[in-house]
Design a protein around this motif. Structure first.
Motif, PDB file in Angstrom:
ATOM      1  N   SER A 170       0.831  -1.204   0.000  1.00  0.00           N
ATOM      2  CA  SER A 170       0.000   0.000   0.000  1.00  0.00           C
ATOM      3  C   SER A 170       0.868   1.257   0.000  1.00  0.00           C
ATOM      4  CB  SER A 170      -0.916  -0.001   1.227  1.00  0.00           C
ATOM      5  OG  SER A 170      -0.169  -0.198   2.416  1.00  0.00           O
ATOM      6  N   VAL A 171       2.186   1.079  -0.174  1.00  0.00           N
ATOM      7  CA  VAL A 171       3.091   2.223  -0.237  1.00  0.00           C
ATOM      8  C   VAL A 171       3.009   2.831  -1.630  1.00  0.00           C
ATOM      9  CG1 VAL A 171       5.492   2.982  -0.088  1.00  0.00           C
ATOM     10  CG2 VAL A 171       4.633   1.225   1.478  1.00  0.00           C
ATOM     11  N   GLN A 172       2.629   4.081  -1.707  1.00  0.00           N
ATOM     12  CA  GLN A 172       2.521   4.743  -3.004  1.00  0.00           C
ATOM     13  C   GLN A 172       3.797   5.479  -3.377  1.00  0.00           C
ATOM     14  OE1 GLN A 172      -1.015   7.187  -2.756  1.00  0.00           O
ATOM     15  NE2 GLN A 172      -2.382   5.427  -2.873  1.00  0.00           N
ATOM     16  N   ASN A 173       4.494   5.978  -2.392  1.00  0.00           N
ATOM     17  CA  ASN A 173       5.745   6.702  -2.635  1.00  0.00           C
ATOM     18  C   ASN A 173       6.864   5.979  -1.918  1.00  0.00           C
ATOM     19  OD1 ASN A 173       7.869   8.449  -2.953  1.00  0.00           O
ATOM     20  ND2 ASN A 173       6.950  10.143  -1.798  1.00  0.00           N
ATOM     21  N   TRP A 174       7.631   5.179  -2.639  1.00  0.00           N
ATOM     22  CA  TRP A 174       8.686   4.389  -2.028  1.00  0.00           C
ATOM     23  C   TRP A 174       9.829   5.248  -1.524  1.00  0.00           C
ATOM     24  CZ3 TRP A 174       8.845  -0.665  -0.656  1.00  0.00           C
ATOM     25  CH2 TRP A 174       7.751  -1.443  -1.045  1.00  0.00           C
ATOM     26  N   GLY A 175       9.880   6.493  -1.962  1.00  0.00           N
ATOM     27  CA  GLY A 175      10.883   7.407  -1.448  1.00  0.00           C
ATOM     28  C   GLY A 175      10.674   7.744   0.009  1.00  0.00           C
ATOM     29  N   GLU A 176       9.501   7.417   0.558  1.00  0.00           N
ATOM     30  CA  GLU A 176       9.244   7.656   1.982  1.00  0.00           C
ATOM     31  C   GLU A 176       9.957   6.651   2.876  1.00  0.00           C
ATOM     32  OE1 GLU A 176       4.677   9.440   1.530  1.00  0.00           O
ATOM     33  OE2 GLU A 176       5.011   7.382   2.210  1.00  0.00           O
ATOM     34  N   ILE A 177      10.366   5.524   2.307  1.00  0.00           N
ATOM     35  CA  ILE A 177      11.009   4.476   3.109  1.00  0.00           C
ATOM     36  C   ILE A 177      12.522   4.640   3.025  1.00  0.00           C
ATOM     37  CG2 ILE A 177      11.348   1.996   3.369  1.00  0.00           C
ATOM     38  CD1 ILE A 177       8.523   1.574   2.394  1.00  0.00           C
ATOM     39  N   LYS A 193      14.185  -0.037   8.926  1.00  0.00           N
ATOM     40  CA  LYS A 193      13.653   0.951   7.994  1.00  0.00           C
ATOM     41  C   LYS A 193      12.748   1.941   8.738  1.00  0.00           C
ATOM     42  CE  LYS A 193      15.531  -1.518   4.745  1.00  0.00           C
ATOM     43  NZ  LYS A 193      16.291  -2.359   5.686  1.00  0.00           N
ATOM     44  N   LEU A 194      12.659   3.137   8.176  1.00  0.00           N
ATOM     45  CA  LEU A 194      11.788   4.181   8.705  1.00  0.00           C
ATOM     46  C   LEU A 194      10.877   4.690   7.601  1.00  0.00           C
ATOM     47  CD1 LEU A 194      14.446   6.322  10.633  1.00  0.00           C
ATOM     48  CD2 LEU A 194      12.848   4.685  11.649  1.00  0.00           C
ATOM     49  N   ARG A 195       9.692   5.092   8.004  1.00  0.00           N
ATOM     50  CA  ARG A 195       8.790   5.797   7.099  1.00  0.00           C
ATOM     51  C   ARG A 195       8.175   6.929   7.902  1.00  0.00           C
ATOM     52  NH1 ARG A 195       3.151   4.109   5.450  1.00  0.00           N
ATOM     53  NH2 ARG A 195       2.608   5.301   3.583  1.00  0.00           N
ATOM     54  N   HIS A 196       8.325   8.144   7.420  1.00  0.00           N
ATOM     55  CA  HIS A 196       7.932   9.329   8.184  1.00  0.00           C
ATOM     56  C   HIS A 196       8.587   9.306   9.565  1.00  0.00           C
ATOM     57  CE1 HIS A 196       5.299  10.217   4.926  1.00  0.00           C
ATOM     58  NE2 HIS A 196       4.359   9.353   5.247  1.00  0.00           N
ATOM     59  N   VAL A 225       3.519  -3.734   3.459  1.00  0.00           N
ATOM     60  CA  VAL A 225       4.191  -4.476   2.382  1.00  0.00           C
ATOM     61  C   VAL A 225       4.127  -5.951   2.729  1.00  0.00           C
ATOM     62  CG1 VAL A 225       6.371  -4.910   1.178  1.00  0.00           C
ATOM     63  CG2 VAL A 225       5.829  -2.586   1.908  1.00  0.00           C
ATOM     64  N   GLY A 226       3.888  -6.797   1.705  1.00  0.00           N
ATOM     65  CA  GLY A 226       3.989  -8.231   1.912  1.00  0.00           C
ATOM     66  C   GLY A 226       2.667  -8.971   1.898  1.00  0.00           C
ATOM     67  N   GLU A 227       2.748 -10.245   2.224  1.00  0.00           N
ATOM     68  CA  GLU A 227       1.587 -11.138   2.200  1.00  0.00           C
ATOM     69  C   GLU A 227       0.417 -10.597   3.010  1.00  0.00           C
ATOM     70  OE1 GLU A 227       0.566 -15.464   4.162  1.00  0.00           O
ATOM     71  OE2 GLU A 227       2.550 -15.204   3.255  1.00  0.00           O
ATOM     72  N   LEU A 228       0.708  -9.962   4.132  1.00  0.00           N
ATOM     73  CA  LEU A 228      -0.352  -9.474   5.020  1.00  0.00           C
ATOM     74  C   LEU A 228      -0.685  -8.005   4.793  1.00  0.00           C
ATOM     75  CD1 LEU A 228       0.708 -11.268   8.328  1.00  0.00           C
ATOM     76  CD2 LEU A 228      -1.097 -11.925   6.730  1.00  0.00           C
ATOM     77  N   ASN A 229      -0.264  -7.454   3.668  1.00  0.00           N
ATOM     78  CA  ASN A 229      -0.518  -6.053   3.362  1.00  0.00           C
ATOM     79  C   ASN A 229      -1.976  -5.668   3.639  1.00  0.00           C
ATOM     80  OD1 ASN A 229      -0.015  -3.406   2.138  1.00  0.00           O
ATOM     81  ND2 ASN A 229      -1.307  -4.155   0.464  1.00  0.00           N
TER      82      ASN A 229
END
Length: 320
Positions: free
Chosen positions: A36-43, A139-142, A165-169
């Motif tokens: 559900s990550v739309q902007n991978w630059g956030e990670i 990893k960090l996001r925001h 991210v992943g199977e349980l998204n």
């Protein structure tokens, strides 16, 4: 010290823009096709690799009356479940481990603390008939910790308790009604309660490696929008659902009854992110959040920038 803090973390932090391909070599068992990550630059990488910050599992405990290391104003995350001995998880340990996988009264829980967001939340680890065990991805996001589960290698955003991210998204963890308070408060209420024992790692437990962090004007590795209404990014807010009450307002009122909840503030808890020794931090007080019947409610005391990042349409309870 603040300048040194920023400099040292800048040396170890990778700020390269991310993509699924960028992370796939490190995470070969993660299903990046589900996200559900739309902007991978956030990670971003926060510096330590996967499990570089070691999560704990099945910790040992001792009686509160036998604990001698923890100072009275130090913060702990309190887990009180009916019919079970209350447990305290000291921030002096969570500062260095961020996640504790435990079982309380038959309920598998993950007690989590993200220092960069001051976010301390306890989750039920049961998902779709599985009991998950969580680790720290590095990893960090925001600026918020991304957890991962060892069963499916899905990534989870700590602040919102959701797999991103992943199977349980898209799967949501259930937050439990736990809270952060001073060690003195926990002991006074639960003299025979349990407290997590010091882990057997070589860490400077009791020290705050983020000295001066909650007095900075800008959070670490955060490039998102700043909070509205002139609220400082690193001001603490009490989040209940999608509503946030500034801690400064609660300090002035002590008790508030709004939006169907009761919020109480009491002096005596040290900030874990102020001075170099947690016990000497400025007094930020302790918060309890209950419903109209006095039952504790899930909530979080987090920095304002994190609330705005994850609830951009959230409600700011300013009392105007």
């Amino acid at each position: 010290m603040r300048g040194l803090f920023i400099f040292l973390f800048s040396l170890i932090a990778s700020v390269a823009l991310s993509s699924p391909e960028f992370w796939r070599h490190e995470w070969p068992d993660t299903d990046f096709s589900r996200s559900s990550v739309q902007n991978w630059g956030e990670i971003l990488s926060g510096g330590p690799p996967k499990d570089g910050i070691p999560a704990l599992s099945d910790p040992s405990f001792l009686r509160a009356e036998d604990e001698r290391r923890i100072k009275g104003r130090e913060p702990v995350i309190t887990v009180e479940i009916d019919g079970v001995e209350p447990r305290a998880y000291p921030i002096r340990y969570l500062m260095w481990h961020e996640i504790v996988n435990d079982t309380v009264g038959g309920i598998p829980v993950a007690v989590t603390f993200c220092p960069l967001c001051n976010s301390g939340i306890t989750f039920d680890r049961r998902v779709r008939g599985k009991v998950l065990s969580f680790g720290v991805s590095g990893k960090l996001r925001h600026s918020d910790m991304i957890m991962y589960d060892r069963e499916t290698h899905s990534w989870w955003q700590q602040a919102i308790g959701t797999a991103i991210v992943g199977e349980l998204n898209g799967t949501q963890l259930r937050a439990l009604p736990t809270w952060m308070e001073s060690w003195d408060e926990f002991k006074a209420r639960n003299p025979q309660g349990l407290v997590m024992a010091q882990p057997s790692y070589n860490r400077s437990y009791g020290r705050n490696p983020y000295e001066g962090y909650d007095s900075l004007s800008q959070p670490f590795l955060y490039n998102g929008a700043l909070p509205p209404h002139g609220i400082p990014p690193l001001a603490r807010v009490v989040r209940v659902g999608d509503r946030a009450w500034p801690l400064s307002r609660l300090r002035n009122a002590t008790d508030l009854r709004e939006a169907g909840v009761v919020l109480s503030w009491k002096a005596g808890q040290a900030s874990a992110l102020d001075t170099g020794r947690i016990a000497r931090g400025k007094d930020v007080g302790s918060i309890r959040v209950t419903d109209g019947q006095g039952r504790d409610l899930p909530h979080d005391v987090m920095f304002a920038f994190a609330f705005h990042a994850f609830w951009p349409d959230g409600h700011w309870m300013l009392g105007n």
